[in-house]
Design an enzyme around this catalytic site. Structure first.
Site, PDB file in Angstrom:
ATOM      1  N   ASP A  78     -62.198  -8.522 -33.143  1.00  0.00           N
ATOM      2  CA  ASP A  78     -61.831  -7.187 -32.757  1.00  0.00           C
ATOM      3  C   ASP A  78     -61.586  -6.989 -31.256  1.00  0.00           C
ATOM      4  O   ASP A  78     -61.822  -7.675 -30.304  1.00  0.00           O
ATOM      5  CB  ASP A  78     -62.778  -5.786 -33.207  1.00  0.00           C
ATOM      6  CG  ASP A  78     -64.151  -6.207 -32.621  1.00  0.00           C
ATOM      7  OD1 ASP A  78     -64.577  -6.609 -31.433  1.00  0.00           O
ATOM      8  OD2 ASP A  78     -65.331  -6.012 -33.368  1.00  0.00           O
TER       9      ASP A  78
ATOM     10  N   LYS B 157     -55.293  -5.061 -35.021  1.00  0.00           N
ATOM     11  CA  LYS B 157     -54.144  -4.793 -35.403  1.00  0.00           C
ATOM     12  C   LYS B 157     -53.709  -4.526 -36.872  1.00  0.00           C
ATOM     13  O   LYS B 157     -52.554  -4.589 -37.428  1.00  0.00           O
ATOM     14  CB  LYS B 157     -53.136  -6.130 -34.950  1.00  0.00           C
ATOM     15  CG  LYS B 157     -52.971  -6.141 -33.383  1.00  0.00           C
ATOM     16  CD  LYS B 157     -52.306  -7.583 -33.038  1.00  0.00           C
ATOM     17  CE  LYS B 157     -52.244  -7.593 -31.517  1.00  0.00           C
ATOM     18  NZ  LYS B 157     -51.391  -8.710 -31.293  1.00  0.00           N
TER      19      LYS B 157
ATOM     20  N   MET C 247     -69.273   4.583 -26.840  1.00  0.00           N
ATOM     21  CA  MET C 247     -68.320   5.209 -27.527  1.00  0.00           C
ATOM     22  C   MET C 247     -68.029   6.785 -27.484  1.00  0.00           C
ATOM     23  O   MET C 247     -67.533   7.373 -28.236  1.00  0.00           O
ATOM     24  CB  MET C 247     -68.017   4.777 -29.228  1.00  0.00           C
ATOM     25  CG  MET C 247     -68.075   3.321 -29.451  1.00  0.00           C
ATOM     26  SD  MET C 247     -68.040   3.144 -31.124  1.00  0.00           S
ATOM     27  CE  MET C 247     -69.841   3.573 -31.813  1.00  0.00           C
TER      28      MET C 247
END
Length: 404
Positions: free
Chosen positions: A191, A213, A328
């Site tokens: 990733d 992707k 995050m």
């Protein structure tokens, strides 16, 4: 004379170690790992040896060596620096026909300890005619070749998936086991947060699948990743899922394990260095510090406070006095800072935002809870970033430690 190399199976057998200093501290862990019944004879022992004693792993006779100590021993390690004391012990063990290692004089010993490297199930021991420096140099060269896959271990991992945490970004922070498994992979699924420089070391024939992707929404993309892992493993491939940080810290590693288990695919999990700890460290911030913070909490900020699907109790976090590390959470930083202040965290609480920690693009912005959102926006910080909230931000000098 050249020594006769031999691997000793010591499980349950008595091994006597005379001495409780640095040499004994180095030798005892390997003996315990071999399952030996270790008896330590010394008036004093190091704190590390005492930890083994407290855990019930060995027996300590708190005195000097006596001839009866060698009774029932299959092997003796003399880890004392006094040549006369060592010679006297050797005379006793020679009379009892017990192989004896001498830390003070290897040429007076009847057994040598080799320089050892361990790579998974493989142990390589190197003897160099009594030259320990040469033995260590050869050992290190072999160990590097094994770790990088230049010399294969010959393990059969066909049909297996390994979830490998690559750490926060610096390729040197990948664990030894993770590096070894990556070198053996047939398929690598990555990733965007995985340490990209590690991909240069892959064999040319390795299939590389870039999970970032996959053209689906978040949930559908995870389902497709699961499908790829299972499909390739069932085709007889060894699949490494290379993830940023640690597979089980907001990495969806658990979901991938469940998918593999449902399909009957064996899984190996290799923990990684989580960015929640490593990135603050790289910026010179300890997540705990004596007298400053006795706890730290790692929280996901990918959902804003108040979001219907958020499982975070932001009000409870605001009442804590220690460190809060938010992963995050950059896009929701303003809302996070606001809700923490709303529920009692001081507006003056120090905050640091560290972008791409441990990499060459690392940047740090320091502010307070009331100003950090604007400061991060002005600085143009981008994900991935770790937000550190608490007094530990100011516990050390603002420059990272030397050599970081």
């Amino acid at each position: 004379m050249n020594p006769y190399p031999l691997g000793l199976r010591l499980d349950g057998l008595r091994v006597l170690v005379v001495g409780g200093g640095a040499v004994a501290t180095r030798r005892v862990p390997a003996l315990l790992d071999a399952g030996a019944d270790v008896v330590l004879v010394s008036p004093h022992i190091t704190p590390a040896l005492r930890a083994h004693l407290d855990a019930g792993r060995l027996t300590w006779r708190e005195r000097r060596f006596e001839p009866a100590d060698a009774d029932d021993a299959w092997l003796v390690h003399v880890a004392v620096s006094d040549p006369e004391a060592a010679r006297a012990i050797s005379e006793v063990t020679a009379a009892k026909r017990i192989f004896t290692v001498r830390a003070d004089d290897r040429h007076a010993a009847t057994a040598w300890t080799p320089a050892v490297t361990r790579q998974g199930p493989l142990t390589v021991a190197v003897l160099a005619g009594g030259d320990p420096v040469r033995a260590v140099a050869v050992r290190d060269a072999i160990g590097e070749q094994l770790a990088t896959g230049a010399v294969p271990l010959g393990e059969n991992r066909a049909g297996t998936v390994a979830l490998v945490g690559s750490g926060p970004g610096d390729p040197e922070l990948l664990t030894v086991r993770g590096r070894r498994l990556l070198a053996a992979a047939d398929v690598v699924v990555i990733d965007r947060l995985a340490a990209g420089l590690l991909l240069d070391e892959l064999r040319p024939e390795v299939e590389l699948v870039d999970a970032s992707k996959i053209p689906y929404g978040p949930s559908a993309a995870q389902e497709e990743i699961n499908r790829v892992l299972v499909e390739r493993a069932q085709a007889g491939k060894f699949v490494v899922r290379l993830k940023g940080g640690d597979p089980y810290v907001f990495g969806r590693g658990g979901e991938e394990v469940l998918a593999c288990a449902a399909a009957g695919v064996p899984v190996v999990v290799v923990p990684g260095i989580t960015s929640a700890i490593a990135v603050p460290s790289a910026a010179g911030i300890p997540v705990t510090h004596r007298g400053v913070a006795h706890e730290f909490t790692v929280v996901s900020g990918h959902l804003a406070p108040g979001h219907a699907e958020s499982l975070v109790d932001w009000a409870a976090l605001a009442r804590l006095r220690g460190t809060v590390c938010v992963l995050m959470g950059l896009k929701n930083l303003a809302a996070i800072a606001a809700v923490l202040q709303e529920h009692g965290r001081s507006p003056d609480t120090p905050v640091a935002v560290v972008q791409e920690g441990t990499t060459r693009d690392q940047r740090t912005v320091r502010a307070t809870l009331s100003t950090v959102a604007d400061a991060a926006k002005t600085a143009g910080l981008r994900p991935p970033a770790v937000i550190v909230i608490g007094p530990v931000v100011e516990a050390l000098p603002t420059d990272p430690p030397a050599g970081s």
